[in-house]
Design an enzyme around this catalytic site. Structure first.
Site, mmCIF file in Angstrom:
data_model
loop_
_atom_site.group_PDB
_atom_site.id
_atom_site.type_symbol
_atom_site.label_atom_id
_atom_site.label_comp_id
_atom_site.label_asym_id
_atom_site.label_seq_id
_atom_site.Cartn_x
_atom_site.Cartn_y
_atom_site.Cartn_z
ATOM 1 N N MET A 135 0.832 -1.208 0.000
ATOM 2 C CA MET A 135 0.000 0.000 0.000
ATOM 3 C C MET A 135 0.868 1.261 0.000
ATOM 4 O O MET A 135 0.377 2.358 0.299
ATOM 5 C CB MET A 135 -0.952 -0.009 1.196
ATOM 6 C CG MET A 135 -1.916 -1.196 1.152
ATOM 7 S SD MET A 135 -3.430 -0.944 2.082
ATOM 8 C CE MET A 135 -2.780 -0.708 3.727
ATOM 9 N N GLY A 162 10.788 -2.677 5.746
ATOM 10 C CA GLY A 162 10.045 -3.940 5.677
ATOM 11 C C GLY A 162 9.680 -4.252 4.237
ATOM 12 O O GLY A 162 9.900 -5.366 3.740
ATOM 13 N N HIS A 163 9.135 -3.240 3.542
ATOM 14 C CA HIS A 163 8.768 -3.438 2.139
ATOM 15 C C HIS A 163 10.009 -3.707 1.270
ATOM 16 O O HIS A 163 9.996 -4.584 0.405
ATOM 17 C CB HIS A 163 8.074 -2.185 1.590
ATOM 18 C CG HIS A 163 6.795 -1.822 2.283
ATOM 19 N ND1 HIS A 163 6.671 -0.675 3.040
ATOM 20 C CD2 HIS A 163 5.590 -2.427 2.320
ATOM 21 C CE1 HIS A 163 5.429 -0.603 3.509
ATOM 22 N NE2 HIS A 163 4.755 -1.650 3.098
ATOM 23 N N GLN A 169 -10.375 -2.811 1.874
ATOM 24 C CA GLN A 169 -9.908 -3.434 3.107
ATOM 25 C C GLN A 169 -9.945 -2.498 4.312
ATOM 26 O O GLN A 169 -9.489 -2.869 5.398
ATOM 27 C CB GLN A 169 -8.526 -4.056 2.920
ATOM 28 C CG GLN A 169 -7.387 -3.070 2.761
ATOM 29 C CD GLN A 169 -6.103 -3.789 2.367
ATOM 30 O OE1 GLN A 169 -5.948 -4.267 1.253
ATOM 31 N NE2 GLN A 169 -5.152 -3.872 3.304
ATOM 32 N N GLY A 227 4.843 -10.206 4.033
ATOM 33 C CA GLY A 227 5.561 -10.127 5.301
ATOM 34 C C GLY A 227 4.903 -10.953 6.391
ATOM 35 O O GLY A 227 3.680 -10.970 6.526
ATOM 36 N N GLN A 228 5.742 -11.599 7.189
ATOM 37 C CA GLN A 228 5.277 -12.331 8.373
ATOM 38 C C GLN A 228 4.650 -11.376 9.391
ATOM 39 O O GLN A 228 3.835 -11.771 10.205
ATOM 40 C CB GLN A 228 6.462 -13.082 8.982
ATOM 41 C CG GLN A 228 6.149 -13.892 10.211
ATOM 42 C CD GLN A 228 5.085 -14.940 9.980
ATOM 43 O OE1 GLN A 228 5.099 -15.640 8.983
ATOM 44 N NE2 GLN A 228 4.143 -15.034 10.918
ATOM 45 N N LYS A 229 5.005 -10.104 9.307
ATOM 46 C CA LYS A 229 4.417 -9.070 10.176
ATOM 47 C C LYS A 229 2.900 -9.172 10.199
ATOM 48 O O LYS A 229 2.267 -9.022 11.245
ATOM 49 C CB LYS A 229 4.859 -7.699 9.664
ATOM 50 C CG LYS A 229 3.953 -6.534 9.982
ATOM 51 C CD LYS A 229 4.391 -5.850 11.225
ATOM 52 C CE LYS A 229 3.397 -4.821 11.739
ATOM 53 N NZ LYS A 229 2.575 -4.166 10.772
ATOM 54 N N ARG A 259 1.996 2.743 9.448
ATOM 55 C CA ARG A 259 1.155 3.401 10.455
ATOM 56 C C ARG A 259 1.961 3.904 11.658
ATOM 57 O O ARG A 259 1.420 4.656 12.469
ATOM 58 C CB ARG A 259 0.045 2.458 10.922
ATOM 59 C CG ARG A 259 -1.030 2.248 9.865
ATOM 60 C CD ARG A 259 -2.247 1.524 10.414
ATOM 61 N NE ARG A 259 -3.373 1.545 9.503
ATOM 62 C CZ ARG A 259 -3.709 0.551 8.671
ATOM 63 N NH1 ARG A 259 -2.991 -0.558 8.637
ATOM 64 N NH2 ARG A 259 -4.764 0.658 7.872
HETATM 65 P P1 AMP Z 1 1.377 -2.876 3.527
HETATM 66 O O1 AMP Z 1 1.942 -1.839 2.631
HETATM 67 O O2 AMP Z 1 1.378 -2.491 4.968
HETATM 68 O O3 AMP Z 1 0.074 -3.444 3.053
HETATM 69 O O4 AMP Z 1 2.398 -4.087 3.471
HETATM 70 C C1 AMP Z 1 2.783 -4.656 2.234
HETATM 71 C C2 AMP Z 1 3.571 -5.904 2.494
HETATM 72 O O5 AMP Z 1 4.724 -5.591 3.261
HETATM 73 C C3 AMP Z 1 2.780 -6.954 3.291
HETATM 74 O O6 AMP Z 1 3.067 -8.242 2.784
HETATM 75 C C4 AMP Z 1 3.313 -6.770 4.677
HETATM 76 O O7 AMP Z 1 3.227 -7.933 5.469
HETATM 77 C C5 AMP Z 1 4.751 -6.419 4.398
HETATM 78 N N1 AMP Z 1 5.330 -5.707 5.537
HETATM 79 C C6 AMP Z 1 4.836 -4.602 6.158
HETATM 80 N N2 AMP Z 1 5.609 -4.266 7.205
HETATM 81 C C7 AMP Z 1 6.595 -5.194 7.260
HETATM 82 C C8 AMP Z 1 7.712 -5.413 8.134
HETATM 83 N N3 AMP Z 1 7.975 -4.612 9.160
HETATM 84 N N4 AMP Z 1 8.508 -6.467 7.869
HETATM 85 C C9 AMP Z 1 8.273 -7.297 6.833
HETATM 86 N N5 AMP Z 1 7.245 -7.152 5.981
HETATM 87 C C10 AMP Z 1 6.418 -6.112 6.196
#
Ligand code: AMP
Length: 301
Positions: free
Chosen positions: A33, A39-40, A64, A151-153, A191
């Site tokens: 997103m 992380g990304h 979502q 991500g496992q997060k 966030r």
């Molecule tokens: P988001 O942009 O928050 O929807 O996250 C996109 C992808 O990045 C998802 O697969 C998340 O699980 C992953 N992700 C977000 N934060 C982390 C993190 N701290 N470590 C690893 N993967 C992450």
């Protein structure tokens, strides 16, 4: 540093993917997103390491978000994201408008995964995982990637996406990547930008609670209830946290477990100021042997 191609339409993605296939490249997809952080970029790095054509989608998916959630306020920074994808070695960025992705909101068609979407985050965010499953199914249909990185997060999201891809026979294999953390253990999240300085100082309490639960298991504890008590004890030591859940579940099915054995998810969620934070660790328990999968510290001290 390469410059990734930036496209906004499904047809442009299909053209770029077809061209990559003609070059003999495998297709790697990293759905996000945006407001990209380490992380990304670790997901993009893993995709890059696997070789082939690395695509990153950036789409704040309205489906979502609940009506009282932060869709409008969610951080957006396409310029910064393009630079981050370039540094991480991505080849293509797909940043569609809401209109490009959905005929109408609410869309008539939804992908809905039962059972594993009900507890934990699903209980607090009705419809959230259907929104996730729908957009990920669309991305899998658009890219027809060989692999996609998650991500496992977001442990429950990972379980939902895995099950959805399997049930709908997508060719795309789901690859799980470790949680990337700040130096003090806080899991990186777009966030986290919502946190004030004082809230930011309180935020690593989630990770401390998870580590304390893991320590109990190392010491021989095998009762899920004892871990939940420990999680709540540490979380409630921080008055700014409004705990949503602190649970111990089967890592694959997200079901309740009677004893701590096999692959066990220890997961917490709490509100902190304007932010809703989630975090988890996975324990691999085989008899006296305990392996803790807690992710990687990447932030600078
Ligand atoms: P988001 O942009 O928050 O929807 O996250 C996109 C992808 O990045 C998802 O697969 C998340 O699980 C992953 N992700 C977000 N934060 C982390 C993190 N701290 N470590 C690893 N993967 C992450």
């Amino acid at each position: 540093v390469n410059t990734p191609e930036l496209v906004h339409t499904v047809s442009a993605v299909r053209d770029a993917v077809a061209a990559a296939r003609r070059r003999g490249q495998a297709i790697r997809l990293v759905p996000t997103m945006g407001a990209l952080h380490a992380g990304h970029t670790s997901l993009i790095g893993r995709a890059r390491a696997d070789g082939g054509f690395v695509a990153v989608s950036i789409f704040v998916n309205p489906l979502q978000f609940g009506p009282s959630e932060d869709f409008a306020a969610y951080p957006r920074d396409l310029e910064g994201d393009v630079a981050a994808v370039a540094r991480a070695g991505g080849d293509l960025i797909f940043a569609p408008s809401v209109e490009e992705m959905y005929e109408a909101i609410p869309s008539l068609t939804r992908v809905s995964v039962a059972e594993i979407t009900e507890p934990l985050c699903g209980a607090a965010r009705p419809g959230h995982f259907d929104g996730v499953a729908t957009v990920v199914a669309k991305l899998f249909a658009i890219f027809e990637a060989d692999t996609a990185y998650f991500g496992q997060k977001d442990a429950q999201q990972l379980a939902v996406v895995r099950r959805m891809a399997q049930d709908l026979s997508f060719r795309t294999a789901v690859v799980a990547c470790p949680t990337i953390r700040e130096a003090d253990g806080l899991a990186m999240s777009s966030r986290n930008a919502y946190l004030t300085a004082q809230e930011r100082a309180a935020a690593p309490t989630l990770y401390r609670a998870l580590r304390a639960a893991a320590d109990l298991v190392h010491a021989g504890e095998r009762e899920p209830a004892a871990l939940r008590v420990k999680l709540m004890e540490v979380l409630s030591s921080e008055p700014r946290l409004d705990v949503e859940y602190a649970e111990v579940r089967d890592a694959g099915t997200i079901e309740r477990i009677g004893t701590i054995d096999g692959d066990v998810l220890v997961a917490v969620a709490a509100r902190l100021g304007r932010a809703r934070l989630i975090d988890n660790i996975v324990l691999h328990v085989h008899g006296d042997d305990v392996d803790v999968e807690a992710g990687e510290i990447k932030g600078d001290l």
